[in-house]
Design an enzyme around this catalytic site. Structure first.
Site, short mmCIF file in Angstrom:
data_model
loop_
_atom_site.label_atom_id
_atom_site.label_comp_id
_atom_site.label_asym_id
_atom_site.label_seq_id
_atom_site.Cartn_x
_atom_site.Cartn_y
_atom_site.Cartn_z
N HIS A 18 0.97 -1.23 0.16
CA HIS A 18 -0.03 0.10 -0.04
C HIS A 18 0.73 1.26 0.04
O HIS A 18 0.78 1.91 0.87
CB HIS A 18 -0.99 -0.01 1.23
CG HIS A 18 -2.02 0.86 1.07
ND1 HIS A 18 -2.09 2.06 0.66
CD2 HIS A 18 -3.27 0.59 1.41
CE1 HIS A 18 -3.49 2.73 0.72
NE2 HIS A 18 -4.35 1.37 1.28
N GLU B 248 -0.46 1.05 -5.60
CA GLU B 248 -0.36 -0.28 -4.93
C GLU B 248 -0.28 -1.64 -5.70
O GLU B 248 -1.49 -1.88 -5.98
CB GLU B 248 -1.51 -0.11 -3.87
CG GLU B 248 -1.72 1.18 -3.12
CD GLU B 248 -3.17 1.18 -2.48
OE1 GLU B 248 -3.71 0.17 -2.09
OE2 GLU B 248 -3.72 2.36 -2.38
#
Length: 316
Positions: free
Chosen positions: A184, A290
């Site tokens: 992330h 991500e």
């Protein structure tokens, strides 16, 4: 000394000036400072909210959280008890070893696992078997399937790589474990000026749509450079594995291996103002790009290992 262990984190230092910091909580990279190829002083490349909790009380808002074994709200039956984005980002990891330490770079490994071993099935053990450390009831109660995770972070002069190794340590008679995984990344960049490419022609799912039906209907990306000037939460599937994150004064390339999807996210004020641990205006300072495997599940038979990797390179 290129590897420094503090009480709550490990710090990597490169002889050319770049550095990285990884919290033991969540194995979250909370700082990556690197110079540009033109020879500037190292600057911070990741965004961490000024309101982020760094004390292990909740997942870190920013940096590079590790998402495992589910992305978003759990949908798989074996993930029913898990919180959003799984448990990897919200539990303590253990320092395992220094993997590499030379002029090319410095690399460390953090580990976390649950064993299938009779009476201690489900026990959360450290990779070095620290005496007296008992089961982690949080993981045991949420996910009682044997696994071993290694998270390897490697720092070079202009690069940072993260590798997630997942091993199914269950008995051969056990069914495969099924999981999703994602890095992330909060890339520090001016959100209203950044563009992400090449995503043209890819199928994606727009999670900002108002209805479940609309969120489940794929769209096709037509933009040459994807912006986040409005609330953006898009999941691109079967993506190319190389992404250019570019803004007027900088650029970072992300290369992913064994991670077939990529998510582009920025809440902008519309959703960002509702996030409790987001600093005021924080959404203007980053874009999340991500790499992950989040459409469908990886099925890993007993005894086998899956590895997902990304390499972030400062280009400008």
């Amino acid at each position: 000394m290129p590897v420094i262990q503090d009480a709550d984190r490990v710090i990597l230092q490169h002889p050319k000036g770049s550095s990285a910091e990884i919290l033991f909580y969540g194995a979250t990279v909370v700082s990556w400072k690197a110079p540009s190829p033109s020879g500037t002083e190292p600057v911070e490349r990741l965004f961490v909210s000024g309101k982020a909790a760094l004390d292990g009380s909740k997942p870190v808002r920013g940096g590079i959280p590790v998402v495992f074994p589910c992305f978003g709200a759990p949908t798989h039956p074996t993930h029913a008890k898990l919180p959003q984005h799984g448990f990897a980002r919200s539990n303590a990891w253990t320092f395992n070893s220094i993997v590499m330490d030379n002029d090319a770079g410095v690399s460390v490994k953090l580990s976390e696992f649950i064993e299938d071993d009779g009476a201690i099935r489900g026990a959360h053990q450290t990779s070095v078997r620290v005496a007296g450390l008992g089961p982690n009831p949080t993981i045991q109660q949420q996910y009682d399937y044997p696994f071993h995770l290694d998270f390897v972070v490697t720092l070079a002069e202009h690069q940072l790589s993260t590798d997630l190794h997942v091993k199914n340590t269950g008995l051969s008679t056990n069914p495969p474990i099924e999981f999703q995984a994602l890095f992330h990344n909060y890339i520090r960049a001016p959100a209203n000026e950044v563009r992400v490419s090449p995503l043209t022609g890819l199928s994606y799912y727009d999670k900002t749509e108002a209805t479940e039906e609309a969120r489940a209907k794929p769209k096709v990306e037509s933009r040459q450079g994807v912006d986040v000037n409005k609330f953006t939460d898009s999941v691109y599937e079967n993506a190319p594995g190389r992404y250019d994150v570019v803004w007027p004064s900088g650029a970072i390339e992300i290369r992913a291996t064994n991670l077939k999807d990529v998510v582009v996210w920025n809440p902008q004020q519309e959703a960002g103002a509702k996030i409790g641990d987001m600093e005021t205006g924080g959404w203007e300072k980053y874009v999340c790009v991500e790499p992950g495997h989040v459409r469908g599940f990886i099925k890993l038979p007993a005894g086998e290992t899956w590895v997902g990797q990304q390499v972030l390179t400062v280009k400008v």
